[in-house]
Write an enzyme that holds these catalytic residues in place. Structure first.
Site, short mmCIF file in Angstrom:
data_model
loop_
_atom_site.label_atom_id
_atom_site.label_comp_id
_atom_site.label_asym_id
_atom_site.label_seq_id
_atom_site.Cartn_x
_atom_site.Cartn_y
_atom_site.Cartn_z
N ALA A 175 -37.49 51.84 54.86
CA ALA A 175 -37.47 51.39 54.10
C ALA A 175 -38.73 50.84 53.28
O ALA A 175 -39.04 50.67 51.93
CB ALA A 175 -37.18 50.32 54.21
N TYR A 176 -40.13 50.82 53.86
CA TYR A 176 -41.13 50.03 52.74
C TYR A 176 -41.46 51.35 52.45
O TYR A 176 -41.47 51.83 50.57
CB TYR A 176 -42.46 50.03 53.75
CG TYR A 176 -43.67 49.75 53.75
CD1 TYR A 176 -43.33 48.27 52.93
CD2 TYR A 176 -44.96 50.46 53.55
CE1 TYR A 176 -45.13 48.17 52.79
CE2 TYR A 176 -45.47 50.38 53.12
CZ TYR A 176 -45.69 48.94 52.23
OH TYR A 176 -47.39 48.63 51.92
N VAL A 177 -41.48 52.64 52.72
CA VAL A 177 -42.43 53.82 51.73
C VAL A 177 -41.37 54.02 51.14
O VAL A 177 -41.94 54.69 49.36
CB VAL A 177 -42.26 55.46 52.90
CG1 VAL A 177 -42.25 56.83 51.93
CG2 VAL A 177 -43.18 55.20 53.98
N LYS A 226 -42.19 51.42 47.90
CA LYS A 226 -43.70 52.07 47.24
C LYS A 226 -43.52 53.49 47.09
O LYS A 226 -44.05 53.06 45.93
CB LYS A 226 -44.29 52.61 48.96
CG LYS A 226 -44.85 50.52 49.27
CD LYS A 226 -45.01 49.71 48.03
CE LYS A 226 -45.69 48.66 48.46
NZ LYS A 226 -46.12 47.17 47.54
#
Length: 283
Positions: free
Chosen positions: A154-156, A159
């Site tokens: 999710a973070y990747v 970003k």
């Protein structure tokens, strides 16, 4: 006096950025989500050249109220810089992660960044009635915005979206002379690693990703605690706002050649196997 808005300044990179800009003589408006954090920030930075703004990037009404607060202070002048630092990290294997957590990751890190930028755009020079030079926008990316690290999906995803948003926005805003720059660090020494270490991750327990995920979290925490200082990244953000000819992207990553450059050049299947072997994700 130069002026900037920096979001998410109570700790970490945002805190380091405020310190760096104050050292350069800027007036900084720093956003926090709670009144107590605003009081603490004033206690740290003083109230001469620092003004707290209280808003959550997902609360558009609060963001717009902050815009009016800054507009009043500027008194007809443009804002010199906007640093979109506020963000969050929801760490889970993708097939374990809740849809609500995935959605909130996008809401804070991407939609919130867009909303803040769109709201402050007039003050940066989008409003032709204001006087002064056009401002610059710095968006906080990550090494994860170029490399699809597993177990942090999710973070990747967020970003990677920041990279695309920033590139499209930079090209659109050429028309009005507002620049957009990405600062995309590797691991940074912040309090987030203590929080990550304290989490039980019970949703992963007993799944096929249990052992790989916990190995990854341990590696991530160790890398973070040995990472760049917030002061280092804050000074780089200040440089991006002040240098005459900034790059479009700064990537302060320790061991950058092996940790970002090489993985970006290798075939995807090779990187798949390397990361799979490192974290126990191969069959």
């Amino acid at each position: 006096m130069k002026t900037a808005v920096v979001t998410g300044i109570s700790t970490g990179i945002g805190h380091g950025t405020v310190s760096a800009l104050l050292a350069k003589g800027w007036h900084v408006f720093g956003s926090v989500r709670k009144e107590s954090d605003a009081v603490a920030a004033v206690g740290k930075f003083g109230d001469t050249r620092f003004t707290p703004l209280i808003f959550d990037v997902t609360d558009n009404d609060a963001v717009l109220a902050a815009v009016e607060q800054v507009r009043k202070h500027l008194n007809g002048r443009t804002l010199d810089g906007l640093v979109n630092n506020a963000g969050s990290s929801y760490t889970d294997p993708l097939m374990v992660q809740s849809i609500d957590d995935f959605r909130m990751q996008m809401e804070v890190n991407v939609v919130g960044m867009f909303a803040v930028t769109r709201s402050f755009f007039p003050l940066l020079g989008g409003d032709p009635s204001l006087t002064g030079p056009k401002g610059r926008i710095v968006n906080l990316g990550s090494v994860g915005g170029r490399i699809g690290f597993p177990l942090l999906g999710a973070y990747v995803t967020a970003k990677h979206a920041v990279e695309g948003l920033s590139a499209a926005l930079r090209r659109e805003l050429q028309l009005v002379g507002i620049d957009v720059i990405v600062v995309a660090p590797g691991p940074v020494q912040t309090s987030i690693w203590n929080k990550a270490e304290a989490l039980p991750y019970t949703e992963v327990t007993g799944t096929i990703w249990d052992k790989p995920f916990r190995k990854y979290v341990s590696w991530m925490i160790d890398s973070g605690r040995r990472g760049l200082t917030t002061e280092h990244v804050g000074n780089l953000i200040a440089q991006a706002l002040t240098t005459a000819h900034p790059k479009t992207r700064y990537a302060p990553v320790q061991g950058k050649f092996f940790n970002e450059t090489v993985p970006s050049l290798l075939p995807d299947r090779v990187v798949d196997r390397i990361l799979g072997r490192q974290f126990g994700l191969l069959p």
